[in-house]
Design an enzyme around this catalytic site. Structure first.
Site, short mmCIF file in Angstrom:
data_model
loop_
_atom_site.label_atom_id
_atom_site.label_comp_id
_atom_site.label_asym_id
_atom_site.label_seq_id
_atom_site.Cartn_x
_atom_site.Cartn_y
_atom_site.Cartn_z
N GLY A 88 0.92 -1.22 0.17
CA GLY A 88 0.07 -0.01 -0.50
C GLY A 88 1.13 1.02 -0.51
O GLY A 88 2.19 0.95 -0.33
N ARG A 89 0.02 2.50 0.66
CA ARG A 89 1.44 3.45 0.57
C ARG A 89 2.14 3.46 1.27
O ARG A 89 3.06 3.37 0.62
CB ARG A 89 0.55 5.44 0.68
CG ARG A 89 0.89 6.07 1.48
CD ARG A 89 -0.51 7.35 1.40
NE ARG A 89 -0.35 6.28 3.53
CZ ARG A 89 -0.42 6.99 4.51
NH1 ARG A 89 0.77 7.95 4.55
NH2 ARG A 89 -1.02 7.04 5.15
N ILE A 90 2.53 2.68 2.72
CA ILE A 90 3.50 2.62 3.42
C ILE A 90 4.33 2.01 2.63
O ILE A 90 5.29 1.78 2.52
CB ILE A 90 3.12 2.41 4.34
CG1 ILE A 90 2.67 3.50 4.77
CG2 ILE A 90 5.05 2.09 4.89
CD1 ILE A 90 2.60 3.76 6.55
N SER B 99 0.48 -9.59 -0.72
CA SER B 99 -0.24 -9.45 -0.63
C SER B 99 -1.17 -10.25 -0.87
O SER B 99 -1.66 -10.68 -1.59
CB SER B 99 -0.91 -8.35 0.09
OG SER B 99 -1.54 -7.44 -0.94
N THR C 17 6.93 -2.35 11.42
CA THR C 17 6.52 -0.66 11.84
C THR C 17 4.52 -0.64 11.63
O THR C 17 4.18 0.17 11.70
CB THR C 17 7.14 -0.24 11.36
OG1 THR C 17 6.96 -0.41 9.91
CG2 THR C 17 8.83 0.08 11.40
N HIS D 140 6.75 2.14 19.33
CA HIS D 140 6.36 2.35 18.63
C HIS D 140 5.38 4.00 17.86
O HIS D 140 4.59 5.04 18.38
CB HIS D 140 4.17 2.22 19.12
CG HIS D 140 2.86 2.44 17.96
ND1 HIS D 140 2.04 1.37 17.91
CD2 HIS D 140 3.51 2.96 17.00
CE1 HIS D 140 1.50 1.49 17.02
NE2 HIS D 140 2.59 2.47 16.13
N ARG E 159 1.48 -3.60 12.64
CA ARG E 159 0.77 -3.28 14.08
C ARG E 159 1.05 -4.79 14.52
O ARG E 159 1.80 -5.35 14.37
CB ARG E 159 -0.90 -3.34 13.92
CG ARG E 159 -1.44 -2.41 13.44
CD ARG E 159 -1.79 -1.58 14.50
NE ARG E 159 -1.60 -0.59 14.32
CZ ARG E 159 -1.91 0.85 13.96
NH1 ARG E 159 -0.35 1.29 13.22
NH2 ARG E 159 -2.24 1.78 13.46
N GLU F 45 0.72 -2.50 24.58
CA GLU F 45 1.53 -1.41 24.64
C GLU F 45 1.19 0.08 25.90
O GLU F 45 -0.10 -0.61 25.74
CB GLU F 45 1.67 -1.08 23.01
CG GLU F 45 1.81 -1.19 22.28
CD GLU F 45 2.52 -0.61 20.92
OE1 GLU F 45 1.77 0.15 20.46
OE2 GLU F 45 2.55 -1.27 19.88
#
Length: 321
Positions: free
Chosen positions: A159-161, A180, A239, A289, A241, A270
């Site tokens: 995706g974008r990241i 994916s 980075t 995080h 989840r 967390e």
């Protein structure tokens, strides 16, 4: 929303003590008073007791979970504002059923998480934490670092990241592969990478980096079987989840040194518990995080939070999730 009594707004998990200075909270007065909390409360009873007097709550991303049980214990709560336009920690159906408005923010620094991802990749493959610790302790070089050029970067989620991370890998001279559930070969080619099947991604990657949204299809997607496919010297970077990766399976693989190491910014729970293995395993580089924790993101988010609270007070909620 109107009334003679002032509303109470709680801003949660302001770990860095920066929220008060990043927006014009005074502009909400006299209709609303804002209280900032800098610690994290995970106990449900303690959290419900703390939030009982508040009409509105501000969440910094998914630091605190708002499930149906908590929402039912907060009859006064009528507004939740979250950083971002998606927050898996909020039970949106439960909020809607109780008449609670949930608003979000847009914008932020799209390059923040890709930048941290590459910081972790380079730090892990060159053992920067260990080398710096050796230097501080009076020592010198301890290991031979891994070159990334010529190696294979496996991107789980384009995706974008994931795309931004992949393009940097190409610039570093890496062979970049991706997979994916919905990724097509055409989409991968647009980014300049090769689509492969899932097992091939894990078998061939020297660095496997995760960039998927957490959901029913992705929770536990990386388990013992997938980790068992990885090369003995490969690194896993997450980075995205924590629950996308089986924590128990990853800890076991790291303890038995079946993979080279892991660089992690996200975790199942967390903040990470004080005695958690990820805090002390020698082949883990862990950060708290901070993928989205940048000046640009915060300077966009907090003014939009105040804007959303003002809009709700004026009876015209904006950016509803």
């Amino acid at each position: 929303m109107s009334g003679s009594a002032a509303l109470n707004v709680a801003v949660l998990d302001d770990y860095q003590h920066v929220a008060p200075s990043l927006a014009d909270w005074a502009s909400l007065q006299p209709q609303a008073n804002t209280v900032f909390f800098h610690d994290h409360v995970s106990d449900a009873d303690a959290l419900a007791a703390r939030l009982a007097p508040f009409d509105a709550v501000v969440l910094m991303r998914e630091r605190t979970r708002f499930d149906a049980n908590l929402l039912a214990r907060l009859p006064r709560l009528k507004l939740i504002v979250s950083v971002g336009m998606w927050n898996a920690a909020i039970d949106l159906d439960a909020a809607k059923s109780r008449g609670i408005v949930v608003s979000g923010t847009t914008g932020g620094d799209a390059a923040a998480t890709p930048a941290l991802t590459w910081s972790l990749i380079l730090a892990a493959t060159r053992n920067l934490y260990g080398e710096a610790a050796s230097l501080r302790a009076g020592g010198w070089q301890t290991r031979v670092g891994m070159d990334v050029n010529g190696k294979t970067l496996g991107v789980l989620g384009l995706g974008r990241i994931g795309e931004a991370v992949a393009r940097i890998g190409v610039a570093f001279g890496m062979r970049v592969i991706a997979w994916s559930q919905n990724l097509s070969s055409e989409r991968a080619a647009e980014v300049g990478v090769q689509r492969v099947e899932k097992d091939e991604l894990f078998r061939e990657a020297d660095v496997l980096t995760i960039h998927l949204k957490l959901g029913d299809r992705t929770k536990g997607l990386v388990g013992a079987r997938e980790l068992g496919l990885m090369k003995p010297g490969a690194y896993l970077v997450n980075t995205s989840r924590g629950p996308i990766v089986s924590e128990d399976a990853l800890i076991e693989a790291l303890q038995e040194r079946r993979i080279g190491g892991a660089a992690l910014d996200v975790f199942d729970e967390e903040p990470l518990a004080a005695g958690h293995p990820f805090r002390f395993l020698p082949n883990v580089l862990a950060t708290p995080h901070i993928g989205y924790v940048t000046e640009n993101t915060y300077h966009v988010a907090y003014p939009q939070i105040v804007e959303a609270i003002r809009a709700w007070i004026d009876g015209a909620p904006i950016r509803q999730l």
